[in-house]
Design an enzyme around this catalytic site. Structure first.
Site, PDB file in Angstrom:
ATOM      1  N   TYR A   1       7.670  19.734   1.240  1.00 54.58           N
ATOM      2  CA  TYR A   1       8.388  18.456   1.288  1.00 54.58           C
ATOM      3  C   TYR A   1       9.850  18.665   1.673  1.00 54.58           C
ATOM      4  O   TYR A   1      10.350  18.035   2.617  1.00 54.58           O
ATOM      5  CB  TYR A   1       8.284  17.770  -0.065  1.00 54.58           C
ATOM      6  CG  TYR A   1       8.904  16.396  -0.129  1.00 54.58           C
ATOM      7  CD1 TYR A   1       8.326  15.312   0.533  1.00 54.58           C
ATOM      8  CD2 TYR A   1      10.054  16.161  -0.875  1.00 54.58           C
ATOM      9  CE1 TYR A   1       8.885  14.046   0.469  1.00 54.58           C
ATOM     10  CE2 TYR A   1      10.615  14.899  -0.954  1.00 54.58           C
ATOM     11  CZ  TYR A   1      10.029  13.848  -0.290  1.00 54.58           C
ATOM     12  OH  TYR A   1      10.583  12.596  -0.355  1.00 54.58           O
TER      13      TYR A   1
ATOM     14  N   ARG B   1       6.493  11.405 -11.098  1.00 56.59           N
ATOM     15  CA  ARG B   1       7.958  11.298 -11.125  1.00 56.59           C
ATOM     16  C   ARG B   1       8.412  10.889 -12.516  1.00 56.59           C
ATOM     17  O   ARG B   1       7.706  10.226 -13.268  1.00 56.59           O
ATOM     18  CB  ARG B   1       8.432  10.315 -10.053  1.00 56.59           C
ATOM     19  CG  ARG B   1       8.380  10.933  -8.665  1.00 56.59           C
ATOM     20  CD  ARG B   1       8.830   9.991  -7.573  1.00 56.59           C
ATOM     21  NE  ARG B   1       7.754   9.121  -7.139  1.00 56.59           N
ATOM     22  CZ  ARG B   1       7.766   8.448  -5.996  1.00 56.59           C
ATOM     23  NH1 ARG B   1       8.806   8.552  -5.178  1.00 56.59           N
ATOM     24  NH2 ARG B   1       6.752   7.672  -5.660  1.00 56.59           N
TER      25      ARG B   1
ATOM     26  N   LYS C   1      11.144  17.588   5.321  1.00 62.92           N
ATOM     27  CA  LYS C   1      12.132  16.533   5.524  1.00 62.92           C
ATOM     28  C   LYS C   1      13.357  17.034   6.289  1.00 62.92           C
ATOM     29  O   LYS C   1      13.975  16.291   7.066  1.00 62.92           O
ATOM     30  CB  LYS C   1      12.553  15.950   4.171  1.00 62.92           C
ATOM     31  CG  LYS C   1      11.492  15.073   3.514  1.00 62.92           C
ATOM     32  CD  LYS C   1      11.293  13.767   4.265  1.00 62.92           C
ATOM     33  CE  LYS C   1      10.435  12.779   3.487  1.00 62.92           C
ATOM     34  NZ  LYS C   1      10.300  11.480   4.170  1.00 62.92           N
TER      35      LYS C   1
ATOM     36  N   HIS D   1       3.205   4.586  -8.692  1.00 64.68           N
ATOM     37  CA  HIS D   1       1.890   4.940  -9.214  1.00 64.68           C
ATOM     38  C   HIS D   1       2.060   5.457 -10.635  1.00 64.68           C
ATOM     39  O   HIS D   1       2.979   6.232 -10.925  1.00 64.68           O
ATOM     40  CB  HIS D   1       1.255   6.020  -8.330  1.00 64.68           C
ATOM     41  CG  HIS D   1      -0.206   6.193  -8.562  1.00 64.68           C
ATOM     42  ND1 HIS D   1      -0.713   6.723  -9.719  1.00 64.68           N
ATOM     43  CD2 HIS D   1      -1.273   5.913  -7.778  1.00 64.68           C
ATOM     44  CE1 HIS D   1      -2.031   6.769  -9.639  1.00 64.68           C
ATOM     45  NE2 HIS D   1      -2.402   6.276  -8.468  1.00 64.68           N
TER      46      HIS D   1
ATOM     47  N   GLY E   1       2.794   2.013   0.335  1.00 72.04           N
ATOM     48  CA  GLY E   1       3.314   2.824  -0.757  1.00 72.04           C
ATOM     49  C   GLY E   1       4.309   2.060  -1.608  1.00 72.04           C
ATOM     50  O   GLY E   1       4.488   0.844  -1.464  1.00 72.04           O
ATOM     51  N   PHE E   2       4.981   2.780  -2.475  1.00 70.17           N
ATOM     52  CA  PHE E   2       5.899   2.189  -3.444  1.00 70.17           C
ATOM     53  C   PHE E   2       7.062   1.464  -2.759  1.00 70.17           C
ATOM     54  O   PHE E   2       7.179   0.227  -2.815  1.00 70.17           O
ATOM     55  CB  PHE E   2       6.365   3.284  -4.392  1.00 70.17           C
ATOM     56  CG  PHE E   2       7.633   3.000  -5.131  1.00 70.17           C
ATOM     57  CD1 PHE E   2       7.836   1.773  -5.754  1.00 70.17           C
ATOM     58  CD2 PHE E   2       8.627   3.961  -5.226  1.00 70.17           C
ATOM     59  CE1 PHE E   2       9.009   1.507  -6.440  1.00 70.17           C
ATOM     60  CE2 PHE E   2       9.799   3.710  -5.917  1.00 70.17           C
ATOM     61  CZ  PHE E   2       9.995   2.480  -6.507  1.00 70.17           C
TER      62      PHE E   2
ATOM     63  N   ASP F   1      -3.090   7.311  10.466  1.00 68.87           N
ATOM     64  CA  ASP F   1      -2.213   8.423  10.103  1.00 68.87           C
ATOM     65  C   ASP F   1      -1.193   8.603  11.217  1.00 68.87           C
ATOM     66  O   ASP F   1      -1.568   8.760  12.386  1.00 68.87           O
ATOM     67  CB  ASP F   1      -3.056   9.693   9.929  1.00 68.87           C
ATOM     68  CG  ASP F   1      -2.288  10.846   9.304  1.00 68.87           C
ATOM     69  OD1 ASP F   1      -1.057  10.953   9.540  1.00 68.87           O
ATOM     70  OD2 ASP F   1      -2.904  11.644   8.587  1.00 68.87           O
TER      71      ASP F   1
END
Length: 333
Positions: free
Chosen positions: A152, A192, A156, A187, A19-20, A65
């Site tokens: 989310y 965002r 979290k 992405h 990912g980022f 995963d």
């Protein structure tokens, strides 16, 4: 800041490493000489983010995963495995909940079993729409369970509770609450605000602002975030360490839009839409704890970070084809 196991370089697991933020962290760890195992199910990450390191002998990629049992040996682990942008976690709501619960428990169990250290990437979203400003780590938050963001936000929060319970059982775990990290390898369609504004400006499309743009955020460049994560891993975890990691410079969303237009030289218009549901009004981290204990604070100015991110997206938009491919950007160590 290097991580060592018995004086030697460590074998480090990066969950969500395609990912980022994860891809930047992987590069930094490889530059330091570590063996790195990247685990990612590629639901929101991309192997193209890691294209320049796939051939490294000390790098290993496992498509898996974390919500499923995982048999990987490691000395330390960073958990960044969770969809982080609203369109992604709303599209993958159940998977997001599983990553925050089953996935986090699997990683914590493995860390406890192997005597390994773990840094869990939490989020400023645990504070919800805060009634305390700026937000210190002691603030309990103002979050709703029945919203489109709850998979989310509440996921979290529960992940942090799992960290608390495993810490009581002897797991060496640390919690990083990340505030609006941005930079190359975001992405282009991740939803965002920084990537949205930059891609729209470079494409000549209207920049979409929800509400009047008076809501505030604090933006931290990815290299600063990675440095903080490394310092947090090196911190002794006698008590459960919880740190806000972000840039305390607060900016209105409308001012960010104008800054992006200025830096890109774009004449794209700003388009206003009704406020988004459950969108926090203000966000700004109190980072005094990180300054004292980690000797850390952001070094990259917003203007400098945006210029680097704009350069990355200029390349991205030149890539042919319908799918997203990472541009030929190599993060600096």
């Amino acid at each position: 800041m290097k991580i060592r196991k018995g004086g030697e370089m460590a074998r480090i697991l990066v969950a969500g490493g395609a990912g980022f933020i994860g891809s930047h962290l992987v590069r930094r760890l490889l530059v330091q000489g570590h063996e790195v195992v990247c685990v990612d199910n590629l639901s929101t990450g991309f192997l193209s983010n890691l294209e320049d390191v796939l051939g490294f002998p000390q790098f290993h990629f496992v498509e898996a995963d974390i919500s499923e049992p995982l048999d990987v040996a490691f000395d330390a682990a960073f958990n960044l495995a969770c969809p982080a942008s609203p369109p992604h976690y709303q599209r993958l709501a159940l998977e997001t909940i599983e990553a925050c619960t089953l996935g986090v428990r699997n990683l914590l169990s493995a860390a406890l079993r192997q005597g390994a250290q773990l840094v869990h990437a939490s989020t400023s979203e645990v504070y919800g729409d805060p009634e305390v400003h700026p937000q210190p780590e002691q603030y309990h938050g103002n979050v709703g369970t029945l919203t489109e963001r709850a998979c989310y936000d509440e996921g979290k929060r529960l992940a942090e509770t799992l960290c608390y319970e495993y810490h009581k059982r002897g797991c060496s775990v640390r919690i990083a609450r990340l505030f609006n990290t941005y930079g190359p390898f975001m992405h282009r369609d991740d939803g965002r605000v920084v990537s949205n504004f930059i891609v729209s400006a470079l494409s000549g499309r209207p920049l979409t602002v929800y509400g009047d743009g008076s809501q505030t955020r604090s933006f931290c460049f990815v290299s600063d975030t990675v440095e903080a994560l490394l310092r947090l891993m090196a911190l002794p975890a006698v008590h459960l360490p919880v740190f806000n990691l972000g840039n305390p410079r607060e900016m209105k969303v409308i001012d960010l839009a104008r800054l992006v237009l200025h830096l890109t030289g774009s004449d794209a218009p700003i388009h206003f839409l009704p406020p988004a549901a459950a969108d926090p009004g203000r966000r700004r981290p109190c980072i005094e704890r990180a300054r004292r204990a980690l000797d850390w604070q952001p070094r990259v100015s917003l203007e400098t970070g945006l210029q680097e991110t704009i350069g990355y997206f200029r390349e991205v938009l030149q890539v042919a084809g319908d799918g997203f491919e990472a541009a030929s950007f190599v993060a600096c160590p």
